[in-house]
Scaffold this active site. Structure first.
Site, PDB file in Angstrom:
ATOM      1  N   ARG A  50      14.895   6.306  -2.154  1.00  0.00           N
ATOM      2  CA  ARG A  50      13.999   6.960  -1.206  1.00  0.00           C
ATOM      3  C   ARG A  50      13.332   5.896  -0.337  1.00  0.00           C
ATOM      4  O   ARG A  50      12.154   5.557  -0.524  1.00  0.00           O
ATOM      5  CB  ARG A  50      12.953   7.793  -1.948  1.00  0.00           C
ATOM      6  CG  ARG A  50      13.559   8.936  -2.757  1.00  0.00           C
ATOM      7  CD  ARG A  50      12.489   9.680  -3.532  1.00  0.00           C
ATOM      8  NE  ARG A  50      13.070  10.782  -4.289  1.00  0.00           N
ATOM      9  CZ  ARG A  50      12.366  11.598  -5.097  1.00  0.00           C
ATOM     10  NH1 ARG A  50      11.060  11.391  -5.250  1.00  0.00           N
ATOM     11  NH2 ARG A  50      12.953  12.572  -5.745  1.00  0.00           N
ATOM     12  N   ASP A  52      11.409   3.909   2.523  1.00  0.00           N
ATOM     13  CA  ASP A  52      10.215   4.251   3.285  1.00  0.00           C
ATOM     14  C   ASP A  52      10.484   4.248   4.783  1.00  0.00           C
ATOM     15  O   ASP A  52      11.519   3.768   5.248  1.00  0.00           O
ATOM     16  CB  ASP A  52       9.095   3.252   2.983  1.00  0.00           C
ATOM     17  CG  ASP A  52       8.534   3.395   1.578  1.00  0.00           C
ATOM     18  OD1 ASP A  52       8.646   4.494   1.001  1.00  0.00           O
ATOM     19  OD2 ASP A  52       7.993   2.407   1.045  1.00  0.00           O
ATOM     20  N   TYR A 119      19.147  -5.428  -2.307  1.00  0.00           N
ATOM     21  CA  TYR A 119      18.384  -5.358  -1.065  1.00  0.00           C
ATOM     22  C   TYR A 119      18.460  -6.701  -0.344  1.00  0.00           C
ATOM     23  O   TYR A 119      18.579  -7.752  -0.976  1.00  0.00           O
ATOM     24  CB  TYR A 119      16.917  -5.035  -1.341  1.00  0.00           C
ATOM     25  CG  TYR A 119      16.633  -3.607  -1.726  1.00  0.00           C
ATOM     26  CD1 TYR A 119      16.362  -2.642  -0.754  1.00  0.00           C
ATOM     27  CD2 TYR A 119      16.621  -3.215  -3.060  1.00  0.00           C
ATOM     28  CE1 TYR A 119      16.095  -1.331  -1.106  1.00  0.00           C
ATOM     29  CE2 TYR A 119      16.351  -1.901  -3.424  1.00  0.00           C
ATOM     30  CZ  TYR A 119      16.089  -0.964  -2.436  1.00  0.00           C
ATOM     31  OH  TYR A 119      15.824   0.342  -2.796  1.00  0.00           O
ATOM     32  N   ARG A 212       9.332  -5.699  -1.283  1.00  0.00           N
ATOM     33  CA  ARG A 212       8.427  -6.124  -0.210  1.00  0.00           C
ATOM     34  C   ARG A 212       7.303  -7.013  -0.741  1.00  0.00           C
ATOM     35  O   ARG A 212       6.865  -7.939  -0.062  1.00  0.00           O
ATOM     36  CB  ARG A 212       7.873  -4.902   0.520  1.00  0.00           C
ATOM     37  CG  ARG A 212       8.923  -4.181   1.366  1.00  0.00           C
ATOM     38  CD  ARG A 212       8.453  -2.817   1.836  1.00  0.00           C
ATOM     39  NE  ARG A 212       7.249  -2.921   2.645  1.00  0.00           N
ATOM     40  CZ  ARG A 212       6.552  -1.845   3.050  1.00  0.00           C
ATOM     41  NH1 ARG A 212       6.966  -0.615   2.709  1.00  0.00           N
ATOM     42  NH2 ARG A 212       5.461  -2.000   3.784  1.00  0.00           N
TER      43      ARG A 212
END
Length: 267
Positions: A50, A52, A119, A212
């Site tokens: 999911r 952002d 990622y 992040r």
């Protein structure tokens, strides 16, 4: 009844994230709308991640089931045509595209069968403001010490309790222990010669904003605000305030989803 697995790429700039939301443009909502037109039946996607608002994807995965007649290979072509603008799509590219569509066993689930993800976080490390790259990179103007960042990354790699790298607001997890198999920092340059750093992280799962926050922590190490050797104590503390800032969403890309544990672990 077919069960279809999609591989998807998107520029997250103009999306309010992956998950469908009323009155907002989301990746899931847009795909379900278009696939419903192509399949001539309601479609409900199960996405792996999911992401952002503002986050991009090079290899998001999602599955859905349906009783529809269109061949699987034609499904992707028809959906991409609509996503790119339909009759006016010649020479155009939209911000969302299906890369592949394949039939999978009926009991397969894109999210629950995933073994891990990779990622990539892209940093533009130069002084001059770059307005045309603002949605694809996190621009850090002061020079980053990549070697110090790599030393810090070595402490993050492995199996740890990553509670300190979790933002408030995500879904409650049974455990905050995760395994990071790889965390690499790769230096490069843009076509114009500006310095870039790509943080590539591969693991069996990620907490809310974990990538992040890891990125923000590594940036603070690269700027000399944190010592690489502080990372073990930060991890051990489990306290969010001891880790670095949360890097902005624009530089984050979901690169790959793994369904094979050996592929994920590099065995």
């Amino acid at each position: 009844m077919k069960n279809i697995l999609l591989t998807i790429e998107y520029d997250g700039t103009l999306f309010s994230g992956w998950q469908r939301q009323p009155e907002k443009r989301t990746v899931q909502g847009e795909l379900e709308r278009v696939l419903g037109i192509v399949c001539r039946c309601p479609v409900q996607l199960n996405g792996t991640s999911r992401t952002d608002a503002g986050v991009h994807a090079l290899g998001q995965r999602a599955s859905f089931k349906g009783d529809f007649g269109i061949p699987t290979d034609r499904l992707m072509l028809a959906a991409n045509n609509i996503l790119a603008g339909g009759m006016n799509a010649v020479g155009k590219a939209g911000d969302l595209r299906i890369l592949s569509a394949e039939e999978v066993p009926e009991d397969f689930h894109a999210r629950f069968d995933a073994k891990g993800k990779k990622y990539v976080y892209k940093i533009l490390n130069c002084q001059e403001t770059q307005i045309f790259r603002r949605n694809q990179y996190y621009q850090v103007r002061k020079e980053l010490n990549a070697d110090a960042m790599r030393r810090a990354a070595g402490y993050i790699t492995g199996t740890h309790d990553f509670k300190c790298f979790q933002s408030a607001g995500g879904q409650e997890k049974k455990t905050t222990v995760r395994t990071v198999y790889e965390l690499n920092i790769i230096e490069g340059k843009t076509e114009a010669g500006q310095r870039t750093l790509s943080i590539e992280i591969k693991g069996d799962g990620f907490l809310y904003n974990m990538v992040r926050i890891i990125t923000g922590t590594l940036v603070e190490v690269g700027l000399g605000k944190l010592s690489p050797e502080a990372l073990p104590d930060i991890l051990k503390s489990g306290q969010r305030q001891k880790a670095g800032h949360t890097a902005p969403p624009q530089g984050l890309y979901l690169s790959k989803v793994y369904y094979d544990l050996e592929d994920l672990a590099g065995l």
